[in-house]
Design a protein around this motif. Structure first.
Motif, mmCIF file in Angstrom:
data_model
loop_
_atom_site.group_PDB
_atom_site.id
_atom_site.type_symbol
_atom_site.label_atom_id
_atom_site.label_comp_id
_atom_site.label_asym_id
_atom_site.label_seq_id
_atom_site.Cartn_x
_atom_site.Cartn_y
_atom_site.Cartn_z
ATOM 1 N N TYR A 33 0.833 -1.203 0.000
ATOM 2 C CA TYR A 33 0.000 0.000 0.000
ATOM 3 C C TYR A 33 0.869 1.256 0.000
ATOM 4 C CZ TYR A 33 -2.942 3.554 2.342
ATOM 5 O OH TYR A 33 -3.592 4.706 2.702
ATOM 6 N N PHE A 62 -1.494 -3.523 -2.206
ATOM 7 C CA PHE A 62 -2.192 -3.531 -0.925
ATOM 8 C C PHE A 62 -1.300 -4.121 0.156
ATOM 9 C CE2 PHE A 62 -3.201 -7.753 -2.535
ATOM 10 C CZ PHE A 62 -3.314 -8.571 -1.416
ATOM 11 N N CYS A 182 -8.371 5.029 -1.795
ATOM 12 C CA CYS A 182 -7.710 4.195 -0.796
ATOM 13 C C CYS A 182 -8.821 3.571 0.038
ATOM 14 C CB CYS A 182 -6.782 5.017 0.095
ATOM 15 S SG CYS A 182 -5.289 5.599 -0.731
#
Length: 302
Positions: A33, A62, A182
């Motif tokens: 991420y 991620f 996000c």
């Protein structure tokens, strides 16, 4: 080959890579991420809780914040580039243990075998699948580690359909920054969660979406509730119909909730997101958690 011919000295050909990406024998190069995905002015850190031990596991686009004591993720965070999503990557559906953790710390197939529990993706399979074809395929494959799963009821109803489509709906409202999102997601891990096969089954899940709207950071939050009907005997429902049976999870109910409520029930630090919540804070108590029947019920104006 003639039966009398000697066997070939050549080694057998290696098996082809699975659909969706390369073989999963190495995860060392995953960057995970990106906290600055929405821009350097509004960095968003991973959802954290310092009072419990966690392990940070980066994947493609991620990251999973994993709790070994619960054998499940405490939170996940994914970057979604809406304009580069790849839609034709084949579904893998082969779940594996993350080699960076001992298998006994992960809720693996023994939890899901011969029962009514699904391996519920925390980071939705399609969300990190963007960019170059090879990268998108790798991201697809990465979502099928047990660290990215949690037990969910196998029923499919309107509440679950809403939950699974939230990201698509929200991407349409994130055009100010190239349709970027996000999304932070995880189970609500409580001490009262019912035990089953060495884990405790979460009864609720949370999701917080962050995006740019009119040039400013914005957020919305949601809870998926799979609790059984507690108007009946709660202890009997949570214990299961018979010894060793999974909890009889209820139909999925999806709510829009204040971001601050997610921070409270999870004890996770969510940075600036509670302060930029698009759900008006001054609602009547009975409307504080807004039950969603359609996407039109979502509040997108602060």
């Amino acid at each position: 080959m003639n039966p009398t011919d000697p066997p070939s000295s050549q080694p057998p050909s290696p098996p082809p890579p699975r659909a969706g990406g390369p073989r999963r024998d190495a995860l060392a190069g995953r960057s995970g991420y990106d906290e600055a995905f929405l821009g350097p002015v509004v960095p968003l850190a991973l959802p954290a809780r310092t009072s419990v031990e966690t392990v940070i596991l980066p994947y493609t686009h991620f990251t999973v914040v994993f709790r070994p004591d619960r054998r499940l993720a405490a939170s996940t965070a994914v970057c979604i580039e809406g304009r580069q999503l790849v839609e034709d990557v084949a579904r893998d559906d082969i779940w594996e243990y993350d080699p960076r953790l001992p298998e006994e710390q992960q809720a693996g197939n023994d939890v899901y075998r011969n029962n009514s529990l699904d391996r519920g993706h925390l980071v939705r399979r399609l969300d990190p699948v963007w960019g170059a074809v090879a990268v998108a395929g790798q991201a697809n494959t990465d979502t099928f580690f047990y660290t990215n799963a949690a037990p969910q009821a196998d029923v499919f109803n309107q509440g679950k359909q809403l939950w699974q489509g939230l990201e698509n709906y929200l991407l349409d409202h994130a055009a100010e920054f190239d349709r970027r999102l996000c999304v932070l997601t995880g189970p609500v891990l409580q001490d009262s969660d019912p035990p089953y096969r060495g884990i405790q089954v979460p009864l609720r899940f949370w999701k917080v979406a962050a995006f740019m709207q009119d040039g400013a950071l914005a957020s919305t939050a949601y809870v998926l509730d799979q609790s059984p009907d507690l108007s009946r005997d709660a202890e009997r429902a949570l214990a299961g119909a018979k010894a060793g049976a999974p909890p009889p999870l209820g139909a999925f109910r999806t709510y829009q909730v204040p971001v601050s409520d997610v921070a409270e029930i999870t004890e996770l630090e969510l940075g600036p997101l509670p302060d930029v919540d698009l759900m008006p804070p001054l609602r009547a108590p009975e409307e504080r958690w807004r039950r969603l029947e359609t996407f039109d019920d979502i509040v997108m104006q602060g």
